[in-house]
Design an enzyme around this catalytic site. Structure first.
Site, PDB file in Angstrom:
ATOM      1  N   LYS A   1       0.871  -1.187  -0.015  1.00  0.00           N
ATOM      2  CA  LYS A   1       0.022   0.010  -0.041  1.00  0.00           C
ATOM      3  C   LYS A   1       0.930   1.466   0.106  1.00  0.00           C
ATOM      4  CE  LYS A   1      -3.099   0.821   3.907  1.00  0.00           C
ATOM      5  NZ  LYS A   1      -2.681   2.589   4.006  1.00  0.00           N
ATOM      6  N   SER A   2       1.968   1.326   0.716  1.00  0.00           N
ATOM      7  CA  SER A   2       2.714   2.422   1.165  1.00  0.00           C
ATOM      8  C   SER A   2       3.495   2.838  -0.340  1.00  0.00           C
ATOM      9  CB  SER A   2       3.592   2.370   2.034  1.00  0.00           C
ATOM     10  OG  SER A   2       3.123   2.482   3.277  1.00  0.00           O
TER      11      SER A   2
ATOM     12  N   ARG B   1       2.837   6.055  -3.447  1.00  0.00           N
ATOM     13  CA  ARG B   1       4.029   6.742  -3.635  1.00  0.00           C
ATOM     14  C   ARG B   1       4.410   6.533  -5.081  1.00  0.00           C
ATOM     15  NH1 ARG B   1       4.300   5.810   1.544  1.00  0.00           N
ATOM     16  NH2 ARG B   1       5.543   6.755   3.089  1.00  0.00           N
TER      17      ARG B   1
ATOM     18  N   ARG C   1      -8.817  12.783  11.959  1.00  0.00           N
ATOM     19  CA  ARG C   1      -7.330  12.367  12.399  1.00  0.00           C
ATOM     20  C   ARG C   1      -6.399  13.866  12.367  1.00  0.00           C
ATOM     21  NH1 ARG C   1      -5.677   7.357   8.764  1.00  0.00           N
ATOM     22  NH2 ARG C   1      -3.638   7.280  10.135  1.00  0.00           N
TER      23      ARG C   1
ATOM     24  N   SER D   1       7.266   9.314  11.961  1.00  0.00           N
ATOM     25  CA  SER D   1       6.223   9.030  10.809  1.00  0.00           C
ATOM     26  C   SER D   1       6.576   9.162   9.515  1.00  0.00           C
ATOM     27  CB  SER D   1       5.072  10.269  11.207  1.00  0.00           C
ATOM     28  OG  SER D   1       4.030  10.077  10.144  1.00  0.00           O
TER      29      SER D   1
ATOM     30  N   GLN E   1       4.803   9.319   7.051  1.00  0.00           N
ATOM     31  CA  GLN E   1       3.927  10.186   6.173  1.00  0.00           C
ATOM     32  C   GLN E   1       4.210  11.699   6.474  1.00  0.00           C
ATOM     33  OE1 GLN E   1      -0.174   9.281   7.817  1.00  0.00           O
ATOM     34  NE2 GLN E   1      -0.195   7.253   6.553  1.00  0.00           N
TER      35      GLN E   1
ATOM     36  N   ASP F   1       2.002  -0.807  12.249  1.00  0.00           N
ATOM     37  CA  ASP F   1       0.775  -1.277  11.488  1.00  0.00           C
ATOM     38  C   ASP F   1       0.560  -2.833  11.827  1.00  0.00           C
ATOM     39  OD1 ASP F   1       0.370   0.963  10.355  1.00  0.00           O
ATOM     40  OD2 ASP F   1       1.168   0.493   8.251  1.00  0.00           O
TER      41      ASP F   1
ATOM     42  N   LYS G   1      -4.414   6.385  14.453  1.00  0.00           N
ATOM     43  CA  LYS G   1      -4.591   5.404  12.911  1.00  0.00           C
ATOM     44  C   LYS G   1      -6.290   5.575  12.490  1.00  0.00           C
ATOM     45  CE  LYS G   1      -0.034   4.774  12.771  1.00  0.00           C
ATOM     46  NZ  LYS G   1       0.584   5.426  11.667  1.00  0.00           N
TER      47      LYS G   1
HETATM   48  C1  S3P Z   1       2.650   4.939   6.123  1.00  0.00           C
HETATM   49  C2  S3P Z   1       2.923   5.395   7.330  1.00  0.00           C
HETATM   50  C3  S3P Z   1       2.402   4.887   8.443  1.00  0.00           C
HETATM   51  C4  S3P Z   1       1.565   3.607   8.505  1.00  0.00           C
HETATM   52  C5  S3P Z   1       0.515   4.070   7.432  1.00  0.00           C
HETATM   53  C6  S3P Z   1       1.278   4.079   6.063  1.00  0.00           C
HETATM   54  C7  S3P Z   1       3.061   5.457   4.828  1.00  0.00           C
HETATM   55  O1  S3P Z   1       1.829   5.969   9.103  1.00  0.00           O
HETATM   56  O2  S3P Z   1       0.815   3.681   9.782  1.00  0.00           O
HETATM   57  O3  S3P Z   1      -0.222   2.945   7.476  1.00  0.00           O
HETATM   58  O4  S3P Z   1       2.675   4.811   3.951  1.00  0.00           O
HETATM   59  O5  S3P Z   1       3.924   6.137   4.683  1.00  0.00           O
HETATM   60  P1  S3P Z   1       3.084   6.959  10.239  1.00  0.00           P
HETATM   61  O6  S3P Z   1       4.287   7.198   9.291  1.00  0.00           O
HETATM   62  O7  S3P Z   1       2.286   8.221  10.162  1.00  0.00           O
HETATM   63  O8  S3P Z   1       3.125   6.339  11.384  1.00  0.00           O
END
Ligand code: S3P
Length: 433
Positions: free
Chosen positions: A21-22, A26, A121, A166, A168, A314, A341
């Site tokens: 997913k990540s 990207r 959030r 994080s 993100q 996660d 989350k």
């Molecule tokens: C993610 C980063 C994580 C994770 C999320 C996906 C990402 O969040 O929990 O499911 O793709 O960068 P954080 O980095 O904010 O903890």
């Protein structure tokens, strides 16, 4: 829908899981900023990455989807056009936070919103650094979405030391850095997932035990193809299911084993899990392998805290399920992030473990319990109805508990797995046939 699970049947066979997913998010964003064609093989066709795809389409970027490949026709770093309405990130925090980093660099106004869960959030974590860069971004007075972005004269590079680990936030700052004057540096003392820096090929250095990632603004990105490995966070559900369900033996093929993502595998191995990573190789800059798991008796004397937390963030719900089927104690500390989350995962895990009869202590930044493997030895009547809290990872984690327990159990609102893994229940079922 309530998912009814008849548990305690051996899980056996070879499976693949959908793309990461990540990395899918990207790949779409980076492809949309590059000039030319980006083919993404193994793109995750699930609600969250599709939210990202629809946002970049609304920003004027053409895309095409055929089986397993998503193609992005990028028009370069300045190739977006103003969207005609608010961008919708759905349930996806990654879409909202990463895309905000790109939106602050645009010469047009935009708004990004999401569903009722996402609108609760915290967004201050990205608003603050993006403003330090000169971005004109604001949210509600509680710093939540909808987020409004106005054009700013020129973003400037900053050095940003991450207050919370994080990926993100780190990625939002690095993506904004592509539009900034000069260099942007992100400094991390706790390593979070590193896909953005890998995929953009950014220079990384280490100083005083901290990681410094830098990006220079104003450069065009070269379009390149991406191969998306199976998502280790999705594989984690089957790893735990096979470990805790008697007579199970499962191989999960082509999984990303990036060290910033597989903390859960090492932890489960330390708990006595018979897990091996086979056929390791590197594809497109990411390490991948096949994970072979056999049913094991687990011993848990774990206190999870500190720098391991971002590498298992996660997986904590499903690790808690593993620990509930082990002998010993399990404690998670310093993980307040879990409360922000897709749902408050500390309270969701505690609630479901209590429903299963485990005496769990909830803390502000974690939880603790003792388990004596008793979940396996008795069948519960009436059957347990686990709550998903509309959170895909909570639904799957407790689906795994149901698959191991004797008797039947239920997971309510089980369709929320569509966020990251639409075929999860079918694959789980297929392993017991
Ligand atoms: C993610 C980063 C994580 C994770 C999320 C996906 C990402 O969040 O929990 O499911 O793709 O960068 P954080 O980095 O904010 O903890």
């Amino acid at each position: 829908m309530d998912k009814i699970i008849t548990g305690n049947k051996p899980l056996r066979g070879e499976i693949t899981v959908p793309g990461d997913k990540s990395i899918s998010h990207r790949a779409v964003m980076i492809g949309s900023l590059a000039r030319g064609e980006t083919a993404i093989e193994g793109f995750l066709e699930a609600a969250d990455p599709l939210s990202t795809l629809h946002c970049i389409e609304a920003l004027g970027v053409e895309t095409r989807r055929s089986e397993n490949v998503c193609t992005i026709f990028g028009k370069g770093i300045r190739g977006y056009r103003a969207p005609s309405r608010a961008l919708d990130a759905g349930n996806s925090g990654t879409t909202m936070r990463l895309l905000s980093g790109i939106l602050v660099g645009q010469s047009f106004e935009s708004e990004i919103t999401g569903d009722a869960y996402l609108r609760r959030r915290p967004m201050k974590r990205i608003i603050e650094p993006l403003k330090l860069m000169g971005g004109n971004i604001s949210g509600t007075k509680e710093f939540t979405a909808p987020l409004k972005v106005l054009p700013s004269k020129q973003l400037r590079g900053i050095e940003y030391e991450m207050p919370v680990p994080s990926a993100q936030v780190k990625s939002a700052v690095l993506l904004a850095g592509l539009f900034a004057e000069g260099e942007t540096h992100v400094v991390e003392s706790h390593q979070s997932r590193d896909h953005t820096e890998r995929m953009l090929g950014l220079p990384v250095s280490k100083k005083n035990g901290k990681k410094n990632i830098s990006v220079s603004g104003g450069k065009e990105l070269q379009a390149r193809n991406f191969y998306i490995p199976g998502d280790p966070s999705s594989a984690a559900f089957f790893v735990v299911a096979a470990l805790i369900t008697p007579h199970s033996d499962v191989v999960i093929k082509n999984i990303g084993v990036n060290p910033t993502r597989v903390g859960f595998l090492h932890l489960l191995q330390e708990m006595g899990g018979r897990i091996s990573i086979e056929n390791q190789r590197e594809v497109g800059g990411e390490p991948i392998g096949d994970i072979h798991v056999r049913n094991s008796s687990l011993i848990s004397n774990c206190i999870l805290a500190g720098e391991i937390i971002p590498t298992i963030i996660d997986e904590i719900p499903v690790l808690s399920v593993a620990a509930a089927f082990a002998n010993g104690s399990f404690e998670v500390k310093g993980a307040r992030e879990l409360r922000y989350k897709e749902c408050d995962r500390i309270s969701a895990v505690c609630r479901n473990l209590s429903l299963a009869g485990i005496d769990v202590e909830e803390h502000d930044d974690g939880f603790a319990f003792e388990a004596k493997n008793f979940l396996l030895s008795s069948s519960r009547k009436p059957s347990i109805r686990f709550q998903s809290f509309n959170d895909h990872r909570i639904a799957m984690a407790f689906g795994v508990a149901g698959a191991a327990m004797k008797g039947t159990s239920m997971v309510e609102n089980a369709e929320c797995v569509d966020i990251s893994y639409p075929s999860f229940w079918t694959t789980l079922q297929s392993l017991t046939n």
